[in-house]
Design a protein around this motif. Structure first.
Motif, PDB file in Angstrom:
ATOM      1  N   ARG A  64      22.073 -26.090  38.842  1.00 48.18           N
ATOM      2  CA  ARG A  64      21.658 -24.723  39.187  1.00 48.18           C
ATOM      3  C   ARG A  64      21.814 -23.857  37.945  1.00 48.18           C
ATOM      4  NH1 ARG A  64      25.404 -23.989  42.904  1.00 48.18           N
ATOM      5  NH2 ARG A  64      24.258 -24.987  44.587  1.00 48.18           N
ATOM      6  N   VAL A  67      17.875 -18.045  34.312  1.00 46.14           N
ATOM      7  CA  VAL A  67      17.285 -17.639  33.035  1.00 46.14           C
ATOM      8  C   VAL A  67      16.972 -16.146  33.122  1.00 46.14           C
ATOM      9  CG1 VAL A  67      15.370 -17.941  31.420  1.00 46.14           C
ATOM     10  CG2 VAL A  67      16.211 -19.905  32.744  1.00 46.14           C
ATOM     11  N   ARG A  69      15.085 -13.066  30.957  1.00 47.09           N
ATOM     12  CA  ARG A  69      14.164 -12.893  29.841  1.00 47.09           C
ATOM     13  C   ARG A  69      13.860 -11.420  29.602  1.00 47.09           C
ATOM     14  NH1 ARG A  69       8.061 -15.174  29.383  1.00 47.09           N
ATOM     15  NH2 ARG A  69       9.105 -17.150  28.929  1.00 47.09           N
ATOM     16  N   TYR A  77      12.723 -13.235  24.436  1.00 49.98           N
ATOM     17  CA  TYR A  77      14.166 -13.476  24.297  1.00 49.98           C
ATOM     18  C   TYR A  77      14.691 -13.997  25.632  1.00 49.98           C
ATOM     19  CZ  TYR A  77      14.053 -10.338  20.181  1.00 49.98           C
ATOM     20  OH  TYR A  77      13.793  -9.750  18.979  1.00 49.98           O
ATOM     21  N   GLU A  78      15.457 -15.071  25.574  1.00 52.09           N
ATOM     22  CA  GLU A  78      16.011 -15.601  26.820  1.00 52.09           C
ATOM     23  C   GLU A  78      17.484 -15.967  26.658  1.00 52.09           C
ATOM     24  OE1 GLU A  78      12.162 -17.485  29.120  1.00 52.09           O
ATOM     25  OE2 GLU A  78      13.558 -18.873  28.187  1.00 52.09           O
ATOM     26  N   SER A  79      18.208 -15.725  27.735  1.00 58.91           N
ATOM     27  CA  SER A  79      19.563 -16.262  27.861  1.00 58.91           C
ATOM     28  C   SER A  79      19.615 -17.021  29.180  1.00 58.91           C
ATOM     29  CB  SER A  79      20.607 -15.141  27.879  1.00 58.91           C
ATOM     30  OG  SER A  79      20.750 -14.591  26.593  1.00 58.91           O
ATOM     31  N   ALA A  80      20.316 -18.141  29.157  1.00 61.36           N
ATOM     32  CA  ALA A  80      20.380 -18.965  30.369  1.00 61.36           C
ATOM     33  C   ALA A  80      21.765 -19.555  30.502  1.00 61.36           C
ATOM     34  CB  ALA A  80      19.344 -20.090  30.286  1.00 61.36           C
ATOM     35  N   CYS A  81      22.211 -19.703  31.736  1.00 56.85           N
ATOM     36  CA  CYS A  81      23.528 -20.298  31.950  1.00 56.85           C
ATOM     37  C   CYS A  81      23.640 -20.813  33.381  1.00 56.85           C
ATOM     38  CB  CYS A  81      24.638 -19.285  31.679  1.00 56.85           C
ATOM     39  SG  CYS A  81      24.861 -18.090  32.989  1.00 56.85           S
ATOM     40  N   ASN A  82      24.689 -21.578  33.614  1.00 58.00           N
ATOM     41  CA  ASN A  82      24.991 -21.987  34.988  1.00 58.00           C
ATOM     42  C   ASN A  82      26.355 -21.460  35.431  1.00 58.00           C
ATOM     43  OD1 ASN A  82      26.441 -23.694  33.348  1.00 58.00           O
ATOM     44  ND2 ASN A  82      25.748 -25.593  34.298  1.00 58.00           N
ATOM     45  N   TRP A 399      16.097 -24.961  33.403  1.00 56.04           N
ATOM     46  CA  TRP A 399      16.570 -23.684  32.886  1.00 56.04           C
ATOM     47  C   TRP A 399      17.187 -23.836  31.495  1.00 56.04           C
ATOM     48  CZ3 TRP A 399      21.749 -23.408  31.775  1.00 56.04           C
ATOM     49  CH2 TRP A 399      22.568 -24.398  32.335  1.00 56.04           C
ATOM     50  N   ARG A 400      17.515 -25.056  31.097  1.00 54.85           N
ATOM     51  CA  ARG A 400      18.120 -25.296  29.780  1.00 54.85           C
ATOM     52  C   ARG A 400      17.107 -25.275  28.651  1.00 54.85           C
ATOM     53  NH1 ARG A 400      20.474 -28.865  33.306  1.00 54.85           N
ATOM     54  NH2 ARG A 400      22.712 -28.610  33.545  1.00 54.85           N
ATOM     55  N   ARG A 401      15.835 -25.352  28.962  1.00 54.10           N
ATOM     56  CA  ARG A 401      14.833 -25.611  27.935  1.00 54.10           C
ATOM     57  C   ARG A 401      13.835 -24.468  27.810  1.00 54.10           C
ATOM     58  NH1 ARG A 401      16.505 -29.309  24.761  1.00 54.10           N
ATOM     59  NH2 ARG A 401      14.368 -29.543  24.082  1.00 54.10           N
ATOM     60  N   PRO A 402      13.109 -24.407  26.690  1.00 53.88           N
ATOM     61  CA  PRO A 402      12.122 -23.345  26.513  1.00 53.88           C
ATOM     62  C   PRO A 402      10.927 -23.503  27.448  1.00 53.88           C
ATOM     63  CG  PRO A 402      12.244 -24.759  24.560  1.00 53.88           C
ATOM     64  CD  PRO A 402      13.231 -25.287  25.542  1.00 53.88           C
TER      65      PRO A 402
ATOM     66  N   GLN B  63      17.909 -22.110  20.572  1.00 62.87           N
ATOM     67  CA  GLN B  63      16.572 -22.695  20.500  1.00 62.87           C
ATOM     68  C   GLN B  63      15.561 -21.660  20.014  1.00 62.87           C
ATOM     69  OE1 GLN B  63      16.085 -23.612  24.656  1.00 62.87           O
ATOM     70  NE2 GLN B  63      17.813 -25.046  24.710  1.00 62.87           N
ATOM     71  N   LEU B  65      11.217 -21.261  19.177  1.00 61.95           N
ATOM     72  CA  LEU B  65       9.849 -21.727  18.993  1.00 61.95           C
ATOM     73  C   LEU B  65       9.188 -20.783  18.003  1.00 61.95           C
ATOM     74  CD1 LEU B  65       8.642 -22.457  22.663  1.00 61.95           C
ATOM     75  CD2 LEU B  65      10.010 -23.885  21.135  1.00 61.95           C
ATOM     76  N   GLN B  78       9.790 -17.355  20.703  1.00 66.60           N
ATOM     77  CA  GLN B  78      10.689 -17.583  21.847  1.00 66.60           C
ATOM     78  C   GLN B  78      12.072 -17.899  21.278  1.00 66.60           C
ATOM     79  OE1 GLN B  78      10.970 -20.354  25.876  1.00 66.60           O
ATOM     80  NE2 GLN B  78       8.977 -20.036  24.971  1.00 66.60           N
ATOM     81  N   ALA B  79      13.053 -17.101  21.673  1.00 69.98           N
ATOM     82  CA  ALA B  79      14.407 -17.230  21.124  1.00 69.98           C
ATOM     83  C   ALA B  79      15.376 -17.353  22.288  1.00 69.98           C
ATOM     84  CB  ALA B  79      14.758 -16.020  20.277  1.00 69.98           C
ATOM     85  N   ARG B  80      16.060 -18.487  22.373  1.00 69.26           N
ATOM     86  CA  ARG B  80      16.877 -18.774  23.560  1.00 69.26           C
ATOM     87  C   ARG B  80      18.319 -19.087  23.205  1.00 69.26           C
ATOM     88  NH1 ARG B  80      16.144 -22.497  27.333  1.00 69.26           N
ATOM     89  NH2 ARG B  80      15.861 -20.984  28.990  1.00 69.26           N
ATOM     90  N   GLN B  81      19.190 -18.678  24.101  1.00 76.38           N
ATOM     91  CA  GLN B  81      20.591 -19.071  24.021  1.00 76.38           C
ATOM     92  C   GLN B  81      20.995 -19.614  25.394  1.00 76.38           C
ATOM     93  OE1 GLN B  81      22.898 -15.729  22.687  1.00 76.38           O
ATOM     94  NE2 GLN B  81      21.849 -15.625  20.708  1.00 76.38           N
ATOM     95  N   VAL B  82      21.634 -20.765  25.391  1.00 80.14           N
ATOM     96  CA  VAL B  82      21.954 -21.435  26.651  1.00 80.14           C
ATOM     97  C   VAL B  82      23.426 -21.834  26.678  1.00 80.14           C
ATOM     98  CG1 VAL B  82      21.390 -23.407  28.150  1.00 80.14           C
ATOM     99  CG2 VAL B  82      19.606 -22.367  26.734  1.00 80.14           C
ATOM    100  N   ALA B  83      24.080 -21.528  27.782  1.00 82.99           N
ATOM    101  CA  ALA B  83      25.467 -21.978  27.992  1.00 82.99           C
ATOM    102  C   ALA B  83      25.478 -22.871  29.227  1.00 82.99           C
ATOM    103  CB  ALA B  83      26.384 -20.782  28.200  1.00 82.99           C
ATOM    104  N   ASP B  84      26.089 -24.028  29.104  1.00 86.11           N
ATOM    105  CA  ASP B  84      25.947 -25.057  30.147  1.00 86.11           C
ATOM    106  C   ASP B  84      27.289 -25.752  30.351  1.00 86.11           C
ATOM    107  OD1 ASP B  84      25.124 -27.102  31.785  1.00 86.11           O
ATOM    108  OD2 ASP B  84      23.909 -28.120  30.286  1.00 86.11           O
TER     109      ASP B  84
END
Lengths: 533, 486
Positions: A64, A67, A69, A77-82, A399-402, B63, B65, B78-84
């Motif tokens: 789960r 995202v 944006r 611009y994106e930030s994503a987390c669980n 949600w982890r990927r572009p 990430q 693009l 596209q500029a991304r930051q991910v915490a998992d």
């Protein structure tokens, strides 16, 4: 006949999280809506699976994520987390906004985006399955609207143990079918020529339920997309394999393998162990829906992906601008995310959805019309960059990927022949039924698609002889796209009222990675010549 | 409001892995919650819970693009930051008479009750039917010390990502002969921890750096491009100057192409990406699992070639080494928690050791080992220049469109995305299209390896596993190759 199946329910456990999303969108863009555009995306994937073979195991996976944006100054611009507690998400929204405000970068020269209202969506015809589940009149911005795939078996009651039982029973059926095959085939053979038994049968039963929520300043929509799969693989001691599978978009009612389908796992591996090797060369060929779908997907599917066009990586925009015809009159390909029934089936393929990962509603799109290129598939960035309409092709692996422009279900439109008629038109050639991968070359315009093996056709009849690749592996089909599309000689018809052929369970990568669901199908097609090796 | 909380982050670093101070995490309490729930389920009558392993991971990803512009300026769109964070629990149950063993893998849901999830996993596991096996225990001597990640990525993956993009922009700007269409840049940092009911408690940190580029020659317009990628565990490991030079050279060669000639017996040269992929699948047949599943497999003493070696052919020698610093398959432990071992597995074309997991060792009645790691291939005697100058007709496959290798039959096939045809005494020509197919064990009957070493890494994604390679940069194959072309 009235469809009594019920749309898959929105899970209660996500209600509170859903209720938070409008607040997050407000944090992202409040006071800046003249320049910025923001959305929140919640995604849950619940996978239950079982594998039965000489070793067994079950899986229960819940993934789960959210995202957030902000589209500003030509950058997504994106930030994503669980980490999905309220305080963590609000903090992420504030941090993303601060990041955008403090960043002095400039991205692409794109216009400010103004999202469509509900009223505008209603004014643009929607596919019947979407319209049937939406309110009669345009809903209020804040009103949650839910869309679910219609199922006979409620996907939320599936258990891993139930899937294990299904997999184990299927394995026993394949083993029994293999035993009957050996008894039948080996009765008249000397021992030295007898087929050995399968070394192993591995069966996978899996259900994945995708739940998505999209919230922006205009809408709050959700969808539940159950995907079921039953897959059986027979393996010979020498490594030859045969597979059969059933599945797609729906509950477990569609994961059914009839007895007559089991031969592909129970008998074909043995037959392939005695198959002849194909001399490399060009042959007259009939491709089944599985292989046809890969060709459509690779031919002008990837080539018509808007971000690929935007980056100058596709041959399609130049050809379209110069009005160059790239295929014959039978070369028509559509991309259709709204496939919820097909051919004779009451379910869709796993590449379908009601809206894409940027909240754009699914609508069918022709990407190649009788050999003439149409507008490309787009996501938000590509639509703005190219000045083309948005289509529902903004999609990400998770949600982890572009997010990129991705295909949903890409298929050739049907023709009017029967398969027997197509076979009768082949004096010497082959039939390719089962796909084995494929790869695009959007800039170079070449195409490669694999098939597990070929069945020989002589004098308009299948001879029963099987051929594998020149060195004993799968057969690779490869030709320049334009050559192939000019060589379509006939296509089978579809029983579907809107002409949607069968699309199989499939997947797709882009460039070097980024795996997504993608339906793969179409009619049987007769090609005058295809290079095989 | 939502009842989830910040679950599953990692406790303090394991003793054997070289963490930087910033990696030390204080969320060990979350692991304790899971342990407590496991104890509750174990106490429930009929749970059958016999053992467990818990893998936790905290990851950060940056990430970007990008699109190419004037002067090869790379613009991020596209500029991304991910915490998992995630925790994967594997529960093992025993049930029935004779005793059978079940296994269920559950990715724990932080929004649901832990005890209920584990109980459900045990219930599912109880229906699973395997011969029983004992789980490995913590090694008395601990785990070997291995550097598995880059300290700079560990300290600040965002800063390293920015440094990667800045470096790529510098290199792009100096390329005058090509136009860059697009690029992608990723930096990931992952901390993993493995614990078990048998006392295993260890961990490792992984750093992953990815860069992909698409470019075409100038002047345009063109109908061909190159789109290579490079992966490493640290930004400098990408060797961007060399990568961009390769892009320029390959894009510059796209000056019109031919189909390869159709041949029932072709001679080809493949590069390190293809060698890595082929040998990785060969190595799969050294796994005891392949023997247990009764499919094709290789045992000690077997030849990897499926016939006598040609007089001029060179033999494959392959070692697996998990201790090379910061490569894709560097690790102190196997997936089961056995201490990793370095080993020569194929010597002069003959299998020396099998890869035997604890489970398969018990099933097959032989000792388990922790052999794993990056592939080290011995160098050969020749090289591309010599081969191209002396052999009458060689296809050099620089890039396959989609190299698909059957892990069981070890047959393979692909369209040629980019190649060169070399004929002694004649100018070489660019090759594009056509299909080349082979059978690896036939290929190993008559092959040769270059004397030039290369080190490369494949990072794991949905399409491929982690693969580390240190060996020859080219392989000449004279047997078991067919080509469909003109």
């Amino acid at each position: 006949m009235q469809d009594t199946r019920l749309p898959a329910r929105f899970p209660e456990r996500l209600q509170e999280l859903r209720a938070l999303l409008p607040q997050l969108v407000a944090i992202l863009e409040q006071g800046r809506t003249d320049e910025w555009y923001a959305f929140a995306w919640l995604e849950e994937t619940v996978t239950l699976g079982a594998v039965c073979g000489r070793t067994e195991g079950v899986q229960q996976d819940t993934d789960r994520g959210v995202v957030l944006r902000i589209f500003a100054r030509g950058i997504q611009y994106e930030s994503a987390c669980n980490r999905l507690d309220e305080s963590a998400l609000i903090e992420m929204a504030r941090a993303l906004r601060a990041r955008v405000e403090s960043d002095d970068s400039t991205g692409m020269a794109l216009p400010v985006y103004k999202p469509r209202s509900w009223a505008e969506e209603y004014a643009d015809p929607l596919p019947p399955e979407l319209r049937s589940q939406m309110p009669a009149s345009p809903p209020a911005v804040e009103q949650p609207v839910h869309l679910g795939v219609r199922c006979t078996v409620d996907p939320w009651i599936t258990t891993a143990d139930g899937l294990r039982t299904m997999a184990a029973a299927t394995r026993q059926r394949v083993l029994a079918a293999n035993g009957a095959f050996l008894q039948r085939e080996n009765a008249a053979r000397p021992d030295a020529e007898a087929f050995p038994a399968l070394a192993e049968v591995r069966v996978l039963a899996r259900q994945t339920v995708h739940t998505h929520v999209f919230v922006d300043r205009t809408r709050n929509v959700s969808q539940v997309l159950p995907v079921a799969l039953l897959y059986a693989l027979g393996i010979m001691p020498g490594g030859q394999t045969g597979r059969t599978l059933a599945g797609g978009l729906g509950g477990l009612e569609i994961a059914v393998l009839p007895d007559d389908s089991l031969a592909q796992s129970a008998e074909m591996p043995a037959r392939l162990s005695r198959a002849e090797r194909l001399p490399p060369g060009a042959y007259r060929l009939i491709t089944g829906p599985d292989v046809t779908g890969v060709i459509a997907h690779e031919a002008f599917g990837h080539t018509q992906e808007g971000d690929t066009c935007m980056c100058g990586r596709s041959v399609a925009p130049g050809l379209r601008e110069r009005q160059v015809r790239v295929g014959n009159d039978q070369a028509s390909i559509v991309n259709n995310p709204a496939v919820f029934s097909m051919d004779h089936l009451f379910h869709g393929p796993n590449g379908s959805y009601f809206f894409d990962h940027e909240g754009c509603f699914a609508r069918v799109q022709t990407i190649l019309d009788h050999g003439w290129l149409s507008a490309p598939m787009t996501n938000l960035t590509a639509a703005l960059a190219l000045g083309e309409p948005r289509t529902a092709n903004g999609k990400r692996e998770s949600w982890r990927r572009p997010l990129m422009v991705r295909q949903t279900n890409t298929y050739f439109t049907p023709g009017d022949a029967t398969l027997d008629e197509l076979i009768a038109r082949v004096p010497s050639g082959f039939l390719a039924h089962w796909a084995h991968g494929g790869m695009e070359d959007p800039k170079g315009g070449s195409l490669t698609a694999g098939t597990e093996y070929l069945e020989e056709i002589r004098d308009g009849r299948l001879t029963g002889r099987l051929f594998v690749g020149p060195t004993g592996g799968h057969v690779e089909l490869s030709d320049p796209v334009f050559n192939m599309l000019a060589r379509i000689e006939g296509k089978t018809g579809s029983r579907h009222p809107r002409g949607i052929p069968e699309n199989k369970y499939g997947g797709c990568g882009k460039y070097h990675k980024e795996s997504v669901n993608a339906g793969c199908g179409g009619p049987w097609i007769l090609w005058s010549s295809v290079t095989c090796g | 409001m939502c009842k989830s909380k910040l679950l599953f982050a990692l406790p303090a670093a394991a003793n054997s892995v070289k963490y930087t101070p910033s990696e030390v995490n204080i969320m060990a309490c979350e692991i304790q919650d899971i342990r407590r729930a496991l104890a509750e389920v174990a106490a429930q009558p009929g749970s059958g819970l016999f053992g467990w392993t818990l893998t936790t991971e905290t990851a950060a990803s940056h990430q970007a693009l990008m699109i190419g512009g004037e002067g090869n300026a790379l613009t991020v769109f596209q500029a991304r930051q991910v915490a998992d964070d995630r925790a994967t629990l594997r529960v093992f149950t025993r049930q029935g008479a004779p005793v059978r063993q079940g296994v269920a893998v559950v990715t724990l849901d932080p929004m649901a009750d832990l005890t209920a999830q584990i109980a459900a996993a045990c219930a599912a596991s109880r229906g699973v039917d395997n011969p029983p096996w004992e789980l490995p225990s913590a090694p008395p001597a601990g785990y070997p010390a291995v550097t598995t990640s880059d300290p700079a990525v560990a300290a600040d993956p965002g800063a390293e990502h920015a440094r990667l993009i800045a470096g790529a922009r510098r290199e792009a700007a100096r390329l005058g002969v090509v136009h860059i269409n697009s690029a992608e840049a990723y930096v990931n940092f992952r901390r993993q921890r493995l614990e078990s009911s048998t006392g295993i408690s260890t961990g490792r940190a992984l750093s992953e750096v990815y860069f992909e580029l698409a470019a075409e020659r100038l002047p345009g317009p063109n109908v061909q491009e190159v789109s290579p990628l490079v992966e490493a565990t640290h930004v400098d490991g990408l060797d961007l100057p060399a990568f961009f030079d390769r892009v320029a050279e390959e894009a510059g060669a796209l000056t019109g192409s031919e189909l390869p000639p159709t041949s029932r017996q072709a001679t080809i040269v493949i590069g390190p990406e293809a060698i890595t992929a082929l040998l990785y699948e060969l190595r799969g047949q050294l796994q005891a699992d392949a023997e247990y599943e009764r499919g094709p497999h290789l045992l000690p003493g077997d030849s990897v070639a499926d016939g006598p070696r040609a007089p001029a052919g060179e033999a494959l020698t392959l070692a697996l080494d998990p201790f090379l610093p910061a490569m894709a398959e560097s690790t102190p432990y196997t997936g089961e928690g056995l201490p990793a071992e370095r080993c020569l597995v194929i010597e002069d074309g003959v299998v020396r050791r099998q890869l035997v997991s604890a489970r398969m060792g018990q099933y097959l009645g032989r000792p388990a080992n922790g052999i794993c790691g990056n592939m080290l291939v011995s160098l050969g005697r020749g090289g591309r220049a010599e081969w191209f100058a002396t052999l009458p007709d060689v296809l050099e496959i620089r890039t396959f469109s989609s190299l698909l290798i059957n892990p069981r039959t070890l047959t393979w096939s692909s369209e040629i995305k980019l190649g060169r045809r070399h004929r002694a005494g004649q100018p070489s020509v660019t090759i594009k299209g056509g299909v080349v197919s082979g059978s690896l064990r036939e290929n190993l009957r008559d092959c040769a390896f270059s004397n030039r070493r290369i080190v490369r890494n494949d990072l794991p994604d949905g399409w491929k596993p982690s693969r580390g390679y240190d060996g020859p940069d080219a392989m000449l194959i004279r047997s078991g190759i067919q080509v469909a072309g003109a």
